[in-house]
Enzyme design. Sequence first.
Site, mmCIF file in Angstrom:
data_model
loop_
_atom_site.group_PDB
_atom_site.id
_atom_site.type_symbol
_atom_site.label_atom_id
_atom_site.label_comp_id
_atom_site.label_asym_id
_atom_site.label_seq_id
_atom_site.Cartn_x
_atom_site.Cartn_y
_atom_site.Cartn_z
ATOM 1 N N LYS A 100 0.829 -1.208 0.000
ATOM 2 C CA LYS A 100 0.000 0.000 0.000
ATOM 3 C C LYS A 100 0.865 1.260 0.000
ATOM 4 O O LYS A 100 0.636 2.193 -0.765
ATOM 5 C CB LYS A 100 -0.900 0.013 1.246
ATOM 6 C CG LYS A 100 -1.586 1.346 1.482
ATOM 7 C CD LYS A 100 -2.364 1.384 2.777
ATOM 8 C CE LYS A 100 -1.567 1.820 3.954
ATOM 9 N NZ LYS A 100 -1.472 3.268 4.177
ATOM 10 N N CYS A 149 -4.387 13.358 13.856
ATOM 11 C CA CYS A 149 -4.619 11.938 13.643
ATOM 12 C C CYS A 149 -4.414 11.180 14.938
ATOM 13 O O CYS A 149 -3.626 11.600 15.769
ATOM 14 C CB CYS A 149 -3.653 11.412 12.591
ATOM 15 S SG CYS A 149 -3.711 9.651 12.371
ATOM 16 N N ARG A 173 0.348 14.988 12.564
ATOM 17 C CA ARG A 173 1.087 14.660 11.338
ATOM 18 C C ARG A 173 1.339 15.944 10.562
ATOM 19 O O ARG A 173 0.630 16.271 9.623
ATOM 20 C CB ARG A 173 0.315 13.637 10.513
ATOM 21 C CG ARG A 173 0.248 12.319 11.241
ATOM 22 C CD ARG A 173 -0.375 11.251 10.420
ATOM 23 N NE ARG A 173 0.575 10.561 9.581
ATOM 24 C CZ ARG A 173 0.288 9.428 8.950
ATOM 25 N NH1 ARG A 173 -0.882 8.895 9.045
ATOM 26 N NH2 ARG A 173 1.199 8.845 8.209
ATOM 27 N N PRO A 174 2.372 16.685 10.972
ATOM 28 C CA PRO A 174 2.644 17.952 10.302
ATOM 29 C C PRO A 174 3.157 17.730 8.878
ATOM 30 O O PRO A 174 3.559 16.624 8.524
ATOM 31 C CB PRO A 174 3.746 18.567 11.172
ATOM 32 C CG PRO A 174 4.381 17.435 11.893
ATOM 33 C CD PRO A 174 3.357 16.350 12.002
ATOM 34 N N LEU A 187 7.881 19.673 6.639
ATOM 35 C CA LEU A 187 9.046 19.258 5.854
ATOM 36 C C LEU A 187 8.709 19.167 4.361
ATOM 37 O O LEU A 187 9.535 19.495 3.508
ATOM 38 C CB LEU A 187 9.591 17.918 6.370
ATOM 39 C CG LEU A 187 10.105 17.942 7.820
ATOM 40 C CD1 LEU A 187 10.411 16.536 8.325
ATOM 41 C CD2 LEU A 187 11.355 18.824 7.940
ATOM 42 N N ASP A 231 4.928 0.828 11.921
ATOM 43 C CA ASP A 231 3.704 0.182 11.446
ATOM 44 C C ASP A 231 3.568 -1.267 11.918
ATOM 45 O O ASP A 231 2.558 -1.916 11.625
ATOM 46 C CB ASP A 231 3.630 0.238 9.905
ATOM 47 C CG ASP A 231 3.276 1.635 9.412
ATOM 48 O OD1 ASP A 231 2.963 2.503 10.243
ATOM 49 O OD2 ASP A 231 3.314 1.857 8.178
ATOM 50 N N ARG A 237 -8.515 -0.382 4.736
ATOM 51 C CA ARG A 237 -7.702 0.641 4.078
ATOM 52 C C ARG A 237 -6.346 0.063 3.668
ATOM 53 O O ARG A 237 -5.747 0.529 2.702
ATOM 54 C CB ARG A 237 -7.434 1.818 5.036
ATOM 55 C CG ARG A 237 -8.617 2.724 5.280
ATOM 56 C CD ARG A 237 -8.173 3.908 6.108
ATOM 57 N NE ARG A 237 -6.815 4.262 5.750
ATOM 58 C CZ ARG A 237 -5.852 4.576 6.614
ATOM 59 N NH1 ARG A 237 -6.103 4.625 7.893
ATOM 60 N NH2 ARG A 237 -4.641 4.869 6.195
HETATM 61 C C1 UD1 Z 1 4.467 6.973 6.035
HETATM 62 C C2 UD1 Z 1 3.554 5.790 5.948
HETATM 63 C C3 UD1 Z 1 3.098 5.339 7.333
HETATM 64 C C4 UD1 Z 1 4.298 5.119 8.251
HETATM 65 C C5 UD1 Z 1 5.208 6.348 8.240
HETATM 66 C C6 UD1 Z 1 6.497 6.136 9.018
HETATM 67 C C7 UD1 Z 1 2.468 6.058 3.792
HETATM 68 C C8 UD1 Z 1 1.199 6.297 3.044
HETATM 69 N N1 UD1 Z 1 2.391 6.122 5.112
HETATM 70 O O1 UD1 Z 1 3.693 8.060 6.566
HETATM 71 O O2 UD1 Z 1 2.373 4.114 7.186
HETATM 72 O O3 UD1 Z 1 3.852 4.898 9.572
HETATM 73 O O4 UD1 Z 1 5.581 6.685 6.891
HETATM 74 O O5 UD1 Z 1 7.175 5.026 8.556
HETATM 75 O O6 UD1 Z 1 3.496 5.778 3.201
HETATM 76 N N2 UD1 Z 1 6.974 14.749 10.160
HETATM 77 C C9 UD1 Z 1 7.231 16.079 10.404
HETATM 78 N N3 UD1 Z 1 7.037 16.988 9.393
HETATM 79 C C10 UD1 Z 1 6.625 16.612 8.140
HETATM 80 C C11 UD1 Z 1 6.378 15.245 7.900
HETATM 81 C C12 UD1 Z 1 6.557 14.326 8.919
HETATM 82 O O7 UD1 Z 1 7.595 16.454 11.512
HETATM 83 O O8 UD1 Z 1 6.481 17.481 7.274
HETATM 84 C C13 UD1 Z 1 7.161 13.762 11.240
HETATM 85 C C14 UD1 Z 1 5.907 12.951 11.562
HETATM 86 O O9 UD1 Z 1 5.069 13.629 12.463
HETATM 87 C C15 UD1 Z 1 6.496 11.696 12.167
HETATM 88 C C16 UD1 Z 1 7.787 11.511 11.358
HETATM 89 O O10 UD1 Z 1 8.082 12.797 10.804
HETATM 90 O O11 UD1 Z 1 6.830 11.922 13.510
HETATM 91 C C17 UD1 Z 1 7.703 10.480 10.261
HETATM 92 O O12 UD1 Z 1 6.566 10.730 9.468
HETATM 93 P P1 UD1 Z 1 6.532 10.439 7.901
HETATM 94 O O13 UD1 Z 1 7.693 9.578 7.531
HETATM 95 O O14 UD1 Z 1 6.356 11.709 7.156
HETATM 96 O O15 UD1 Z 1 5.192 9.591 7.777
HETATM 97 P P2 UD1 Z 1 4.279 9.545 6.466
HETATM 98 O O16 UD1 Z 1 5.147 9.691 5.277
HETATM 99 O O17 UD1 Z 1 3.105 10.445 6.606
#
Ligand code: UD1
Length: 420
Positions: free
Chosen positions: A22, A115, A120-121, A124, A306, A398
Site C-alpha cells: 500500500k 490523527c 502529522r505535520p 518538511l 507500522d 484501508r
Molecule cells: C508513512 C507511511 C506510514 C508510516 C510512516 C512512518 C504512507 C502512506 N504512510 O507516513 O504508514 O507509519 O511513513 O514510517 O506511506 N513529520 C514532520 N514533518 C513533516 C512530515 C513528517 O515532523 O512534514 C514527522 C511525523 O510527524 C512523524 C515523522 O516525521 O513523527 C515520520 O513521518 P513520515 O515519515 O512523514 O510519515 P508519512 O510519510 O506520513
Amino acid sequence: MDSLLIKGGIPLEGEVQISGAKNAVLPIMAGALLTEERCIIRNVPDLSDVRFMGQILASLGAEVKFEAGTLEIQAAKLKGTGDYDLIRKMRGSICILGPLLARLHQAKVSLPGGCVIGSRPVDLHLKGLAALGAKLKVEGGYVLAKAPRLVGADIFLGGRSGPTVLGTANLMMAATLAEGVTVIESAACEPEVVDLANFLISMGAKISGAGSPTIQVQGVDALHGTEHEVIPDRIEAATFAIAAAATNGEITILGSRPDHLSAVLDKLRESGVKIDRRGRTLVVSRGPRLNPVDITTLPYAGFPTDVQAQMMVLMTLTPGLSIITERVFESRFMHVSELARLGAEISIEGPSAIVKGGRPLSGAPIMASDLRASAALVIAGMAARGSTQVNRVYHIDRGYERIDDKLRALGARIQRVKEA
Ligand code: UD1
C-alpha cells in the site's frame, strides 16, 4: 460500519500470499500524474485507500482503470482542482502536491488533520518544495502552492523525528521536472521510496541514491509512460508472521521480500519465534518458549512503527517484561486500552509501553482506532480465549487486502458482520 467476529484459540496453519505494498502504490499513483502518457502499474492491492486515491486522480482529470490487480492511469489532461472532500479524507493524498506543482505549476491540497497516531505535520514537505522555488501558503485548511518554475536545490529534509517518507516522495517527484540538480539530504530510506524512485526512473527520471540518506535528482524536460510492478507489502508480511507466532501456529508466507524485513525478523527470532527463510518464502512458527524483548521503532532500516502494535500483542503473550518505545509517531498507543479489555497488562511511560506479559487474553468487544492497531486487535482476538468482536473494522480495509479471507484460509474462525 462492519465488524469482525473472531473465535480465538485456533493456531493458524497453511500458506498465505503477500499482496503489493500500500505505502508504495499510493505515491506511485501520484507519480503517474507527472506524464501525459499511460502508466501501467501491476501487483496493486485492492484496498479502499487505493480506490480512494484512484477517485482523487480521476477528479483531477486522469483516466483511471483498476482491474485484477492492474492499474492503468493516464493523465493526458490534468486540472488544478479536484474533489477536495475526497482529498481531505485521505492523508496519503498529500503526495499529489509535488507532481501537481511540477506539471501544472500550481496545486491545492488539503492539510492532513490531527490523527489518532499523533500529529502529522507537513512542514518538511513545504520546506522541501519551497527550496525548489514554490510559493506556499496554508489557508482555510489547504496548502496552496504556486511555482512558475521549479529549480533544483540542496535540501536537508530531516525533522524532529528523523526523515519523512511521503515528504521525500513529494520532493523527489517535484524535482524530476525541475531545472538542474536537486540533492535531498536525510532522505527516507524506506523500500517504498526506492520503489517510487524505480517507477520514476522507468518514466525517464534521472535519480540516484534512493535507499540511502542522500538522493540526487537531475531534472528532465518530460517523463513518459511506463509499466511497473509494485513491491510486496512488508508490513502485511510482518503482520502474518506475528499472527502465526501469537496463535502458536505454523504458516508459510509466499512472495515477500525478507530483505525488507530484517529488523522485524531479527526481533521475532530474539523473542523465540522460529523463522525459516527460503528465498522469498518464510516459514514461521512459535518456538518452544517466547522471550520478552525491548523494541524501539525507528525509520528504516530500524523496527517499523507500522508493526509496533502487532508486536505488542505478541509481547502480551510472552512471560516477563517487554518495553516498546515509539520514536516515529508520538501517542501511537491507542491500541493499549483496547488490549487491556482483553486482559493485557500494559502501562505507558512517556514514549514507552511497558508490557507485563504472560497472562492469557480473553475475548471481549473492542474498537479499532487506526489501520495497524486494527491488525493488532485482530491478532489479539485470534490469540484470546473465547469470542472477540473488533468494531470499526473499516480501518483495516484501508491497508490489508481481503484480510478476513486470507486468515480464514489459514484456519482462523473469523466472520465479517455487515452493518444492517
Ligand atoms: C508513512 C507511511 C506510514 C508510516 C510512516 C512512518 C504512507 C502512506 N504512510 O507516513 O504508514 O507509519 O511513513 O514510517 O506511506 N513529520 C514532520 N514533518 C513533516 C512530515 C513528517 O515532523 O512534514 C514527522 C511525523 O510527524 C512523524 C515523522 O516525521 O513523527 C515520520 O513521518 P513520515 O515519515 O512523514 O510519515 P508519512 O510519510 O506520513
